[in-house]
Structures are given as structure tokens and as C-alpha cells.
Write a protein that holds these residues in place. Structure first.
Motif, PDB file in Angstrom:
ATOM      1  N   LEU A 153       0.832  -1.201   0.000  1.00 54.83           N
ATOM      2  CA  LEU A 153       0.000   0.000   0.000  1.00 54.83           C
ATOM      3  C   LEU A 153       0.869   1.253   0.000  1.00 54.83           C
ATOM      4  CD1 LEU A 153      -2.781   1.339   0.146  1.00 54.83           C
ATOM      5  CD2 LEU A 153      -2.687   1.083   2.644  1.00 54.83           C
ATOM      6  N   THR A 154       1.932   1.228   0.773  1.00 51.86           N
ATOM      7  CA  THR A 154       2.850   2.365   0.818  1.00 51.86           C
ATOM      8  C   THR A 154       3.515   2.587  -0.533  1.00 51.86           C
ATOM      9  OG1 THR A 154       3.300   1.827   3.141  1.00 51.86           O
ATOM     10  CG2 THR A 154       4.790   3.362   2.067  1.00 51.86           C
ATOM     11  N   LEU A 155       3.937   1.505  -1.183  1.00 54.24           N
ATOM     12  CA  LEU A 155       4.534   1.625  -2.513  1.00 54.24           C
ATOM     13  C   LEU A 155       3.532   2.171  -3.524  1.00 54.24           C
ATOM     14  CD1 LEU A 155       6.594  -1.698  -2.725  1.00 54.24           C
ATOM     15  CD2 LEU A 155       7.524   0.619  -2.770  1.00 54.24           C
ATOM     16  N   ALA A 156       2.287   1.718  -3.418  1.00 52.93           N
ATOM     17  CA  ALA A 156       1.254   2.184  -4.353  1.00 52.93           C
ATOM     18  C   ALA A 156       0.990   3.670  -4.169  1.00 52.93           C
ATOM     19  CB  ALA A 156      -0.026   1.378  -4.154  1.00 52.93           C
ATOM     20  N   ILE A 157       0.883   4.110  -2.918  1.00 46.09           N
ATOM     21  CA  ILE A 157       0.641   5.534  -2.653  1.00 46.09           C
ATOM     22  C   ILE A 157       1.818   6.374  -3.138  1.00 46.09           C
ATOM     23  CG2 ILE A 157       0.431   7.231  -0.798  1.00 46.09           C
ATOM     24  CD1 ILE A 157      -1.317   5.269   0.685  1.00 46.09           C
ATOM     25  N   ALA A 158       3.031   5.879  -2.917  1.00 44.35           N
ATOM     26  CA  ALA A 158       4.208   6.615  -3.384  1.00 44.35           C
ATOM     27  C   ALA A 158       4.186   6.765  -4.901  1.00 44.35           C
ATOM     28  CB  ALA A 158       5.482   5.895  -2.944  1.00 44.35           C
ATOM     29  N   ALA A 159       3.805   5.698  -5.609  1.00 45.80           N
ATOM     30  CA  ALA A 159       3.731   5.763  -7.068  1.00 45.80           C
ATOM     31  C   ALA A 159       2.670   6.756  -7.531  1.00 45.80           C
ATOM     32  CB  ALA A 159       3.439   4.372  -7.637  1.00 45.80           C
ATOM     33  N   VAL A 160       1.526   6.773  -6.844  1.00 46.48           N
ATOM     34  CA  VAL A 160       0.443   7.693  -7.212  1.00 46.48           C
ATOM     35  C   VAL A 160       0.878   9.147  -6.995  1.00 46.48           C
ATOM     36  CG1 VAL A 160      -1.867   8.480  -6.589  1.00 46.48           C
ATOM     37  CG2 VAL A 160      -1.420   6.032  -6.847  1.00 46.48           C
ATOM     38  N   VAL A 161       1.524   9.407  -5.869  1.00 52.47           N
ATOM     39  CA  VAL A 161       1.946  10.782  -5.570  1.00 52.47           C
ATOM     40  C   VAL A 161       3.030  11.240  -6.543  1.00 52.47           C
ATOM     41  CG1 VAL A 161       2.969  12.269  -3.812  1.00 52.47           C
ATOM     42  CG2 VAL A 161       1.286  10.556  -3.156  1.00 52.47           C
ATOM     43  N   ILE A 162       3.955  10.343  -6.882  1.00 50.54           N
ATOM     44  CA  ILE A 162       4.982  10.692  -7.864  1.00 50.54           C
ATOM     45  C   ILE A 162       4.336  11.014  -9.206  1.00 50.54           C
ATOM     46  CG2 ILE A 162       6.889   9.766  -9.236  1.00 50.54           C
ATOM     47  CD1 ILE A 162       7.804   8.251  -6.763  1.00 50.54           C
ATOM     48  N   GLY A 163       3.384  10.171  -9.630  1.00 51.46           N
ATOM     49  CA  GLY A 163       2.672  10.445 -10.878  1.00 51.46           C
ATOM     50  C   GLY A 163       1.896  11.745 -10.834  1.00 51.46           C
ATOM     51  N   GLY A 164       1.307  12.048  -9.679  1.00 47.31           N
ATOM     52  CA  GLY A 164       0.573  13.302  -9.540  1.00 47.31           C
ATOM     53  C   GLY A 164       1.458  14.515  -9.686  1.00 47.31           C
ATOM     54  N   ASN A 165       2.658  14.476  -9.096  1.00 47.50           N
ATOM     55  CA  ASN A 165       3.583  15.601  -9.216  1.00 47.50           C
ATOM     56  C   ASN A 165       4.072  15.773 -10.648  1.00 47.50           C
ATOM     57  OD1 ASN A 165       4.679  17.023  -6.516  1.00 47.50           O
ATOM     58  ND2 ASN A 165       4.021  14.953  -6.035  1.00 47.50           N
ATOM     59  N   ILE A 166       4.300  14.658 -11.331  1.00 47.54           N
ATOM     60  CA  ILE A 166       4.724  14.754 -12.736  1.00 47.54           C
ATOM     61  C   ILE A 166       3.599  15.321 -13.594  1.00 47.54           C
ATOM     62  CG2 ILE A 166       5.447  13.422 -14.749  1.00 47.54           C
ATOM     63  CD1 ILE A 166       6.881  11.521 -12.847  1.00 47.54           C
ATOM     64  N   ALA A 167       2.348  14.913 -13.297  1.00 48.86           N
ATOM     65  CA  ALA A 167       1.206  15.414 -14.068  1.00 48.86           C
ATOM     66  C   ALA A 167       1.013  16.910 -13.859  1.00 48.86           C
ATOM     67  CB  ALA A 167      -0.055  14.650 -13.669  1.00 48.86           C
ATOM     68  N   ILE A 168       1.264  17.399 -12.657  1.00 47.12           N
ATOM     69  CA  ILE A 168       1.120  18.829 -12.380  1.00 47.12           C
ATOM     70  C   ILE A 168       2.131  19.639 -13.176  1.00 47.12           C
ATOM     71  CG2 ILE A 168       1.326  20.594 -10.579  1.00 47.12           C
ATOM     72  CD1 ILE A 168       0.262  18.502  -8.601  1.00 47.12           C
ATOM     73  N   ASP A 169       3.375  19.157 -13.217  1.00 47.94           N
ATOM     74  CA  ASP A 169       4.425  19.860 -13.957  1.00 47.94           C
ATOM     75  C   ASP A 169       5.366  18.818 -14.565  1.00 47.94           C
ATOM     76  OD1 ASP A 169       6.320  21.481 -15.028  1.00 47.94           O
ATOM     77  OD2 ASP A 169       6.790  22.565 -13.186  1.00 47.94           O
ATOM     78  N   PRO A 170       5.160  18.439 -15.826  1.00 49.22           N
ATOM     79  CA  PRO A 170       5.995  17.400 -16.453  1.00 49.22           C
ATOM     80  C   PRO A 170       7.475  17.756 -16.517  1.00 49.22           C
ATOM     81  CG  PRO A 170       3.995  17.754 -17.732  1.00 49.22           C
ATOM     82  CD  PRO A 170       4.057  18.860 -16.715  1.00 49.22           C
ATOM     83  N   THR A 171       7.806  19.052 -16.466  1.00 44.53           N
ATOM     84  CA  THR A 171       9.222  19.415 -16.523  1.00 44.53           C
ATOM     85  C   THR A 171       9.978  18.961 -15.283  1.00 44.53           C
ATOM     86  OG1 THR A 171       8.757  21.592 -15.529  1.00 44.53           O
ATOM     87  CG2 THR A 171       8.678  21.430 -17.935  1.00 44.53           C
ATOM     88  N   THR A 172       9.231  18.608 -14.228  1.00 37.94           N
ATOM     89  CA  THR A 172       9.867  18.170 -12.985  1.00 37.94           C
ATOM     90  C   THR A 172      10.776  16.974 -13.223  1.00 37.94           C
ATOM     91  OG1 THR A 172       7.965  18.933 -11.713  1.00 37.94           O
ATOM     92  CG2 THR A 172       9.432  17.366 -10.647  1.00 37.94           C
ATOM     93  N   ILE A 173      10.285  16.000 -13.986  1.00 39.19           N
ATOM     94  CA  ILE A 173      11.066  14.785 -14.199  1.00 39.19           C
ATOM     95  C   ILE A 173      12.304  15.047 -15.041  1.00 39.19           C
ATOM     96  CG2 ILE A 173       9.829  14.037 -16.276  1.00 39.19           C
ATOM     97  CD1 ILE A 173      10.021  11.176 -15.196  1.00 39.19           C
TER      98      ILE A 173
END
Length: 715
Positions: A522-542
Motif C-alpha cells: 500500500l505504501t509503494l502504491a501511494i508513493a507511485a500515485v503521488v509521484i505520478g501526480g507531481n509529474i502530471a502537475i508539472d511534467p518538466t519536474t522529471i
């Protein structure tokens, strides 16, 4: 045992011609056809031959030699050239990829068998080393909390403006969700710290539960995270100050001055740094308490007029828009937790049993500070002003109590954000020390200053790297902040990944508590979702994060594979035969060959308990894949009453032949396998315990893994 066990020439019996067998159809049995009589055959000596349906007595000379007398025959057949005292060269028939140069440096000598007795002085010195290591945990729960607390609780100054910008009036909900996520991470981090109470985490966690390559990736992420922590803290402090007064110098110069100041503080030693951090954190907590009291009074005086106005202005129409704003705010709101990843990095300096309390001391205040701060902002500050300015808490203090509180808040922001620089420096120093012990960095990083005992080289190099990072981004705080958010999330993902590998690869390792596998996933899944959310907000982040990560990972890979890199350069030199005729290039080639030999001459040790060849083989395979060395020593502690395992010497010889690029020595130590004896042996051989590898201890093992200071490389 035959005389062959001692490496002597084969006896006459060993050289006897083996008999052949013929199947007799009438009797349904195998009949031995006796070879010519051996001069050692005793008249009347017989053995029983068992066939399919019958058995008969035949002379013993007619049978193959017993396993006891022939177990070394194959080894001796292949090792006629082995010198009695070791040395020589173990050549093989493998073709060389070098066409014009000798490849003798790719091979090593035969290993030797030796016995070492630890003197009383050696044992006494080893006990002193273990005692000094156990006394390293000198930080209590409050001083340990303060070292990371300035980064964790100071993040409210740059987390709130970012969350309000995307979540507006739903910011309290977003921050509550974001800060509550740590309830999943805390048991994961506690289990890891209990199983492996060593500094440099999560790099050291990954190193002990997986390969060195994966640990190298975690080290690159950690270094970027610590540098970003220091840079963002210093630059935000200067930006915050520049928003209140006009600075006589650029912000980039101010950030450099902050880095230099806290570099000097760190050079004064860990204890002094911890006390200073505690003082800074205490000031911050008092300041925030005063702000909250003033805000409560102002809210009671003003009522909910401003809150209703902000709600009406920022309310979303569609429910999907509300959910998206809350989700985006939660993804960015995890910045309010930055600094938690630094706590395990100095776990070895925390007193026993205090680690869970340190996490608790940081988590609950983080929830209160983030949620209450944004709630008071929405209740007292116009939404347009909150969205327009970065100094949100300054605006809140101005409305709540006036100019005096605003000045106090600005001073506190400067102080606590500068304390975040100290957090990054401390974590980086622990990481550099571990990398130097694992030969990923030069041994200069292990040296300490004579008076303060601070790691001077580590502190200065990290401060320089942090400023280069800031300068290479164009001195842009938004760029570094974007990279910081993604790198921090990736570092936090390493903890559930490490505990998952711990459960699978090192499940026997004793620890308390034990986290459920479902919680880990569950922790790994939440981490993946939050990482994806930050990339979606600003793709230049990655993009920014990937560029810096690739550069650091490449640098670490080169330091890990130094001999391999020089080997490649030597091969390129070999492909250009016209260069060999020149005197200066010939000397250059000779120097490269010498460098390869020197780099591979650094020894490592494997502490072995059993003589099972499959176990020994996998341990040697780990060394060939993760360490650049041609000098390996198998260490076995034994009790005189029990003795050495019967096949230890035979299997050692087989392994010594199976790995021609490594000299495999077998060292037998009379004594117990205890931390003091391992420390004494480390001092006697001149090999640090961090380069001594062992199997995973079981739940009944009487000693902790931190007492040995060794690396776990197998289940």
C-alpha cells in the motif's frame, strides 16, 4: 584421510589403475575384472561387491579407491602446478581480448591456507573497538528530533504557498491527507532501523538486502536529496527575507553566505551541531505557538467573514474539479514532510530505543503546523493575497497581531530554514562516510579534524556540490524546488522497497516491529500515485530530476568500477599498436596496467560458517559481481573441540581454482565468532569490518548486526 589432504603428491594407492566391471547375464550381477596386482595389495584382504542379485568377496585392490582416499584426486590432477606456499599464477585456456599486450594482470596467484591465533592484546583492542562503536549513540530523542526537525517543521514556509496555489480553499484537506500518509511510512522505517541500526540509510538498507548496483542508485538519490534540502532551505530563506526588505546583494549571494555559515557550524562537530539545531527548533516552536494564539484571538474577533468570502471565491463548481484540486494539493503537500528521510541517515547516533520516538516527535507537530497554519490563513487572509505572495505566514502574522509579530516570523523563517541546511549537511556526511568505507569514494572522506573530529572533507565537498547544483540551475529556486519534490518522493519510495527486500532476502534477521506485507505494498502504491501526480502537475519536474540523477549515478558508477574503466582504456590502447612504439605512450600503458593491479589488490573478507560448496560459491559470486578485487579471504572461526568442517579445505581449493581472477585464501581462527574477535581480526588484517561479509543471522543469534559492522550478503 589420505596424505593428499595436505597437498602432497598422490600415494601409490591413488595411482592404482581403477578396475573395470562386466555384466554377467547368468547371475544378473556386475563382476569386477581385476587389474594387475598393485605392490601395495595385501594378501587375503577382501571387500564385498554388491551386484543386482548376488554379492561376492573380491580383493580390495580390485575395487575403486574409497571416497575418503580419493576426494582430492580431481583437485590434485588440475593443480599439479600449485606452489606449496601459494603464489604463482592461475592461468586458464580462455583466449585473451588483448592482441598486443599481455593479459597476465587479469589473473592472480593461488591461495594459501593459514591459521591465525588472536592474542589477548588483539582481543582486548577488539573489545575496545566494539565498546566505542556502541557508545556512538549519544543523541537523545529531542536532540535527534531537532537535527531533522528544522527541515521537517521549517518546510511549512515553502509548502503552504505551493499548496494554496493549486488547492485554494481545499488546502487544509490536502495537507491533512498529505501529512497523514506518514502513518504508513513510520512502521516501515521503524522495522528497517530495528533490523539494521546503522547510519547512511536508505543506502545501507539497500546494500544489505540487495546488490551494490541498486544501493548505488539509492546513494545518488540521497545525495541529490540532501543537496536539494540545503539549497532550497538557504535560497528560500533569502527569498523570504528579500520579500520583506531590500537586500544589498543578489539572492544567490545570500544563499552562498548561508551555506558557508552552516558549513563552519558543522565543522565544529556533531554534538555542537545537534545543540544548535535544538535551539533553532525550540525558537521555531515558540514562534508558531505565538502565531497560533494570535490567530485564534483575531479569528474570534473578526468572525467567519473572511472565511466565507474566501470560500465563495475559491469554491469549485464540479465535484471532479474539487477532487482534482484536493488530489493536486495532497501531491504537493508532501513537501511539508521533507526532512523525514534524513532521520535514518544518523540512526546509529541515536540512543537505543529512541528512534520511534524521534519519528513521533516530528510527525505530530508536522500535522498540526501544516493544517492549522493553512486553516488560519484561509480564515484571516484574503485569498487573492495568499495566492499572490510567497510569504503567506508573514501576511497572517501582520493581520493577526501587527508588525511586531511579522518581524518575529521573518526572523524565525530565516533561522529555521537555515537549520534545514544543517540537516542536509549532516545526512550527506553520514552518506559520504559509508561510501568511503565501501570504496566508492576516496579514503580522504574518512579523515576527521583533530579537535572537533568533524568530517572536514565531507562537509566542504558537500557544500561545494550544493552551490554548484544551485548555480547550474541558473540560481532558480523554482527549478531546484521541482527537482527536490520528485527526488524526495523517490527517496521515500526506497524505504518500503527496502523493507520488502528485507522480508524476502533477509527474512531471518531479527527486528521489532514487523510491518505487514499489505501495508508495504500500500505504501509503494501511494508513493507511485503521488509521484505520478507531481509529474502530471508539472511534467518538466522529471526532466530536471533525471538530468541531475543521471550525472550523479554515472559518477558513482565510475567510482565503483574504477578498475573496469581503466581496463577499458587499456584495451583501447591495445587496439592502437602504432602507439606502442612511442616511448611516452609505452610508459603510459605500463602505468595503466599498474593501476589496474593496485585497484584490484584491495582485499575483502567473507566470514563463513559452513563448508557447503554451493553456499561458498554464491558468496564468491557476490564478490565478483559487486566488488573489484583480486584478493579474497575466507574466514572461519572454529572451536577446538568441534574442529574445522571436514570439507572446508577441499571446497576452498575447488573455489580457488574456479575463480582464476581472484586469489582465494583460507584463514582459520581459533575462537568464538563474536564482535570483539571480528573487530580484532579486522585490525590485525588491516581490513575494515565494512568489507567483511557474512550470512544473515537468525532470531536466536545473540549479537546485533550493528555490533559487527559487517555487510550481509546472503539469506
Amino acid at each position: 584421510m589420505s596424505s593428499n589432504k595436505m597437498g602432497l603428491p598422490p600415494s601409490d594407492h591413488d595411482l592404482d589403475e581403477p578396475p573395470s566391471f562386466e555384466y554377467h547375464e547368468m547371475s544378473g550381477s556386475f563382476i569386477a575384472i581385476e587389474p594387475p596386482a598393485s605392490p601395495r595389495t595385501q594378501q587375503g584382504e577382501t571387500r564385498t561387491v554388491v551386484g543386482t542379485h548376488s554379492e561376492r568377496d573380491v580383493p580390495s585392490s580390485a575395487l575403486p579407491p574409497s571416497f575418503e582416499s580419493a576426494q582430492f584426486d580431481i583437485i590434485l590432477r588440475h593443480q599439479r602446478q600449485r606452489p606449496r606456499g601459494g603464489g604463482g599464477t592461475k592461468f586458464t585456456g580462455v583466449p585473451s581480448r588483448f592482441l598486443h599486450l599481455s593479459n597476465a594482470f587479469e589473473f592472480s596467484g593461488w591461495g594459501t591456507l593459514s591459521n591465525i591465533d588472536l592474542s589477548p592484546d588483539d582481543v582486548s583492542q577488539g573489545q575496545q573497538d566494539v565498546k566505542s562503536s556502541s557508545e556512538a549513540g549519544s543523541l537523545g530523542q529531542f536532540t535527534a528530533s531537532a537535527l531533522a526537525g528544522n527541515a521537517v517543521l521549517g518546510s511549512v514556509f515553502y509548502a503552504l504557498p505551493a499548496v494554496v496555489a493549486v488547492s485554494t480553499i481545499y488546502s487544509p484537506i490536502s495537507l491533512l491527507i498529505a501529512t497523514s500518509m506518514l502513518f504508513l511510512w513510520r512502521p516501515v522505517m521503524e522495522e528497517l532501523a530495528s533490523a539494521l541500526p546503522i547510519s547512511g540509510a536508505p543506502y545501507t538498507y539497500i546494500l544489505n538486502v540487495s546488490s551494490k548496483y541498486l544501493a548505488l542508485i539509492s546513494a545518488a538519490l540521497l545525495l541529490l536529496d540532501y543537496a536539494a534540502t540545503s539549497v532550497v532551505s538557504a535560497a528560500t530563506a533569502m527569498t523570504y527575507l528579500n520579500g520583506e526588505v531590500s537586500l544589498p546583494f543578489p539572492i544567490v549571494v545570500g544563499a552562498l553566505l548561508v551555506l558557508i555559515l552552516f558549513t563552519m557550524i558543522s565543522l565544529s562537530g556533531l554534538r555542537d551541531s545537534a545543540r544548535i539545531a535544538l535551539s533553532l527548533l525550540t525558537l521555531h516552536m515558540v514562534t508558531m505557538a505565538a502565531l497560533f494564539v494570535a490567530s485564534i484571538v483575531a479569528w474570534a474577533r473578526m468572525g467567519n467573514v473572511q472565511l466565507r468570502a474566501n470560500w465563495k471565491l475559491g469554491q469549485a463548481i464540479a465535484s471532479k474539479n474539487i477532487a482534482r484540486q484536493i488530489f493536486d494539493g495532497a501531491c504537493i503537500g508532501v513537501l511539508g514532510l521533507t526532512g523525514f528521510e534524513c532521520v535514518p541517515s544518523y540512526a546509529a547516533s541515536i540512543k537505543t530505543g529512541r528512534f520511534p520516538k524521534v519519528l513521533r516527535n516530528l510527525h505530530y507537530p508536522a500535522i498540526l503546523l501544516n493544517v492549522l497554519s493553512i486553516l488560519f490563513v484561509l480564515a484571516l487572509v484574503p485569498l487573492e493575497s495568499a495566492l499572490a505572495g510567497a510569504n503567506v505566514l508573514s501576511l497572517l502574522s501582520q493581520i493577526a497581531a501587527g508588525k511586531w509579530l511579522r518581524t518575529w516570523i521573518v526572523v524565525d523563517a530565516m533561522v529555521v530554514l537555515c537549520g534545514g541546511v544543517l540537516t542536509g549537511i549532516l545526512g550527506a556526511c553520514e552518506l559520504f562516510e559509508r561510501l568511503a568505507r565501501d570504496r566508492l569514494l576516496p579514503q580522504l572522506f574518512l579523515r576527521r579534524l583533530p579537535i572537533t573530529h568533524a568530517p572536514g572533507y565531507s562537509i566542504i565537498c558537500f557544500a561545494t556540490f550544493s552551490y554548484v547544483l544551485y548555480a547550474s540551475s541558473g540560481a532558480s529556486l523554482p527549478i531546484v524546488s521541482k527537482m527536490f519534490s520528485l527526488i524526495w518522493l523517490m527517496v521515500m519510495t526506497l524505504f518500503p522497497l527496502a523493507v520488502l527486500l528485507l522480508k524476502y532476502n533477509r527474512g531471518r534477521l531479527p527486528r521489532t516491529p514487523k510491518t505487514s506485507v499489505l501495508v508495504v505494498f500500500l505504501t509503494l502504491a501511494i508513493a507511485a500515485v503521488v509521484i505520478g501526480g507531481n509529474i502530471a502537475i508539472d511534467p518538466t519536474t522529471i526532466g530536471y530530476a533525471a538530468a541531475y540523477f543521471a550525472a550523479i549515478s554515472s559518477l558513482f558508477y565510475v567510482t565503483m568500477k574504477k578498475a573496469r574503466v581503466v581496463h577499458w582504456i587499456l584495451w583501447l590502447y591495445d587496439q592502437m599498436p602504432y602507439l606502442h612504439a612511442l616511448a611516452w605512450t609505452k610508459r603510459w600503458g605500463d602505468r595503466l596496467t599498474t593501476v589496474v593491479r593496485l585497484l584490484r589488490r584491495q582485499p575483502v573478507c567473507i566470514l563463513v560458517k559452513t563448508d557447503e560448496i554451493n553456499i561458498l560459491f554464491h558468496k564468491l559470486l557476490y564478490v565478483t559481481q559487486n566488488e573489484e578485487t583480486s584478493c579474497l579471504r575466507l574466514i572461519h572461526f572454529y572451536d577446538e573441540e568441534v574442529g574445522v568442517p571436514s570439507e572446508m579445505e577441499a571446497n576452498w581449493k575447488i573455489l580457488d581454482e574456479a575463480f582464476p581472477e581472484i586469489t582465494v585464501d583460507l584463514i582459520l581462527i581459533r575462537g568464538e565468532f563474536v564482535p570483539s574477535n571480528v573487530a580484532a581480526l579486522s585490525r590485525k588484517l588491516g581490513i575494515p569490518t565494512s568489507l567483511m561479509f557474512m550470512s544473515c543471522p537468525g532470531p536466536n543469534f545473540p549479537h546485533g548486526i550493528a555490533e559487527f559492522g559487517t555487510r550481509i550478503i546472503s539469506l
